[in-house]
Scaffold this motif. Structure first.
Motif, PDB file in Angstrom:
ATOM      1  N   HIS A 131       0.848  -1.195   0.000  1.00 50.71           N
ATOM      2  CA  HIS A 131       0.000   0.000   0.000  1.00 50.71           C
ATOM      3  C   HIS A 131       0.883   1.244   0.000  1.00 50.71           C
ATOM      4  CE1 HIS A 131      -3.053   2.919   1.212  1.00 50.71           C
ATOM      5  NE2 HIS A 131      -3.980   1.999   1.014  1.00 50.71           N
ATOM      6  N   VAL A 159      -2.323 -12.128  -3.338  1.00 56.41           N
ATOM      7  CA  VAL A 159      -3.580 -12.148  -4.092  1.00 56.41           C
ATOM      8  C   VAL A 159      -3.329 -12.946  -5.361  1.00 56.41           C
ATOM      9  CG1 VAL A 159      -5.338 -10.774  -5.272  1.00 56.41           C
ATOM     10  CG2 VAL A 159      -4.205  -9.860  -3.222  1.00 56.41           C
ATOM     11  N   ASP A 163      -8.006 -13.824  -8.598  1.00 56.35           N
ATOM     12  CA  ASP A 163      -8.716 -12.970  -7.643  1.00 56.35           C
ATOM     13  C   ASP A 163      -8.515 -11.499  -7.980  1.00 56.35           C
ATOM     14  OD1 ASP A 163      -9.738 -15.091  -6.239  1.00 56.35           O
ATOM     15  OD2 ASP A 163      -8.193 -15.072  -4.677  1.00 56.35           O
ATOM     16  N   ILE A 167     -11.560  -8.957  -8.257  1.00 56.06           N
ATOM     17  CA  ILE A 167     -11.644  -7.751  -7.435  1.00 56.06           C
ATOM     18  C   ILE A 167     -11.758  -6.502  -8.301  1.00 56.06           C
ATOM     19  CG2 ILE A 167     -10.329  -6.291  -5.835  1.00 56.06           C
ATOM     20  CD1 ILE A 167      -9.211  -8.900  -4.634  1.00 56.06           C
ATOM     21  N   ALA A 168     -11.036  -6.497  -9.424  1.00 54.84           N
ATOM     22  CA  ALA A 168     -11.035  -5.341 -10.320  1.00 54.84           C
ATOM     23  C   ALA A 168     -12.197  -5.368 -11.317  1.00 54.84           C
ATOM     24  CB  ALA A 168      -9.721  -5.270 -11.082  1.00 54.84           C
ATOM     25  N   HIS A 169     -13.023  -6.413 -11.239  1.00 55.00           N
ATOM     26  CA  HIS A 169     -14.165  -6.562 -12.148  1.00 55.00           C
ATOM     27  C   HIS A 169     -13.717  -6.558 -13.613  1.00 55.00           C
ATOM     28  CE1 HIS A 169     -16.549  -5.853  -8.570  1.00 55.00           C
ATOM     29  NE2 HIS A 169     -15.957  -4.677  -8.404  1.00 55.00           N
ATOM     30  N   TYR A 225      -1.348  -2.711   5.939  1.00 62.47           N
ATOM     31  CA  TYR A 225      -2.251  -3.199   4.896  1.00 62.47           C
ATOM     32  C   TYR A 225      -1.695  -4.464   4.263  1.00 62.47           C
ATOM     33  CZ  TYR A 225      -3.990   1.620   5.203  1.00 62.47           C
ATOM     34  OH  TYR A 225      -4.489   2.822   5.655  1.00 62.47           O
ATOM     35  N   GLU A 228      -4.007  -7.609  -0.459  1.00 61.86           N
ATOM     36  CA  GLU A 228      -5.393  -7.458  -0.903  1.00 61.86           C
ATOM     37  C   GLU A 228      -5.946  -6.094  -0.505  1.00 61.86           C
ATOM     38  OE1 GLU A 228      -9.710  -9.791  -0.708  1.00 61.86           O
ATOM     39  OE2 GLU A 228      -7.927 -10.659   0.220  1.00 61.86           O
ATOM     40  N   ASP A 229      -5.598  -5.618   0.694  1.00 62.97           N
ATOM     41  CA  ASP A 229      -6.035  -4.283   1.115  1.00 62.97           C
ATOM     42  C   ASP A 229      -5.537  -3.220   0.141  1.00 62.97           C
ATOM     43  OD1 ASP A 229      -7.232  -5.274   3.434  1.00 62.97           O
ATOM     44  OD2 ASP A 229      -5.444  -4.959   4.665  1.00 62.97           O
ATOM     45  N   ASN A 232      -7.518  -3.461  -3.115  1.00 64.08           N
ATOM     46  CA  ASN A 232      -8.879  -2.951  -2.914  1.00 64.08           C
ATOM     47  C   ASN A 232      -8.901  -1.432  -2.823  1.00 64.08           C
ATOM     48  OD1 ASN A 232     -10.564  -5.272  -2.926  1.00 64.08           O
ATOM     49  ND2 ASN A 232      -9.871  -5.817  -0.873  1.00 64.08           N
ATOM     50  N   VAL A 235      -8.700  -0.136  -6.389  1.00 63.40           N
ATOM     51  CA  VAL A 235      -9.918  -0.425  -7.145  1.00 63.40           C
ATOM     52  C   VAL A 235     -11.071   0.472  -6.690  1.00 63.40           C
ATOM     53  CG1 VAL A 235     -11.676  -2.177  -7.589  1.00 63.40           C
ATOM     54  CG2 VAL A 235      -9.253  -2.789  -7.682  1.00 63.40           C
ATOM     55  N   ALA A 236     -11.206   0.678  -5.377  1.00 69.17           N
ATOM     56  CA  ALA A 236     -12.311   1.482  -4.845  1.00 69.17           C
ATOM     57  C   ALA A 236     -12.280   2.913  -5.335  1.00 69.17           C
ATOM     58  CB  ALA A 236     -12.265   1.449  -3.317  1.00 69.17           C
TER      59      ALA A 236
END
Length: 239
Positions: A131, A159, A163, A167-169, A225, A228-229, A232, A235-236
């Motif tokens: 992170h 990750v 996955d 997570i990123a669609h 972090y 995966e944190d 995410n 991505v968010a």
């Protein structure tokens, strides 16, 4: 514009090396007592026979056909020469995995803006991220509390590539290795994609998994972090 040709790649490499040489020369002239260089895990090279996890005792094997890996290897050589010539300076080299977070911008984050991610059939490798806030905290810590040496940097846990796509669609499209490498190289030469030549697929086929035990033991630093944190968080904010 067309994908980067050899002349352009050489110019970028030489410019970056010249810039580092200038920084090192200025640091020597100013008698800098603490020098921290942010390198990359790519200096180890993406090879099938890499140990898992890989520690700092493993000699770098930069990939000549992957500009970033090769350039970071050359930069580390310059930094090590500086360390040898300036024994009174604390020199730290951080071999970091991909940095993720709300404002991250690198070849992986750019790839996540594409609708389709390319994978190699039979491969679902584990990946590491750090992170950006953890990286900032680590750099600040090393500035305030010098710790000479070479250290791997990566968030805890991993990750999988599958996955990551979920997570990123993003759709993950697997191709047999020969076809995937061929298409990637042709797209690179034609300028259709500018992320990397075909050798870049090695990094998602034979990922470099870093051991961070040395860093934690030497500095007491702990990552807030996980990998995966970090993913995410990007991505968010961005996808």
């Amino acid at each position: 514009r067309p994908g980067r040709n050899r002349t352009e790649i050489r110019y970028i490499r030489d410019a970056n090396l010249t810039a580092l040489r200038n920084v090192l020369a200025a640091s020597q002239d100013a008698h800098v007592k603490n020098f921290v260089y942010l390198s990359s895990h790519t200096v180890y090279g993406a090879y099938k026979n890499n140990p898992i996890p890989i520690t700092e005792t493993v000699s770098p094997r930069p990939m000549a056909n992957f500009q970033y890996s090769h350039e970071k290897g050359l930069c580390e050589e310059l930094v090590q020469e500086f360390a040898t010539d300036n024994p009174s300076t604390s020199v730290t080299v951080l071999r970091s995995c991909v940095v993720m977070g709300p404002t991250a911008n690198n070849y992986i984050t750019r790839a996540l803006f594409k609708r389709i991610l390319l994978g190699v059939s039979g491969s679902n490798p584990p990946l590491q991220f750090v992170h950006e806030d953890d990286m900032a905290r680590l750099l600040c810590s090393l500035v305030l509390h010098p710790q000479p040496g070479i250290f791997n940097v990566a968030g805890d846990r991993t990750v999988s590539y599958r996955d990551l796509a979920q997570i990123a669609h993003r759709k993950l499209f697997h191709l047999p290795a020969p076809i995937g490498y061929l298409i990637t190289q042709l797209a690179w030469k034609a300028g259709i994609q500018k992320d990397s030549p075909a050798v870049g697929l090695d990094f998602i086929r034979y990922p470099i998994l870093l051991s961070t035990g040395k860093l934690k033991n030497a500095t007491g630093f702990r990552f807030r972090y996980t990998s995966e944190d970090a993913l995410n968080a990007f991505v968010a904010t961005n996808t």
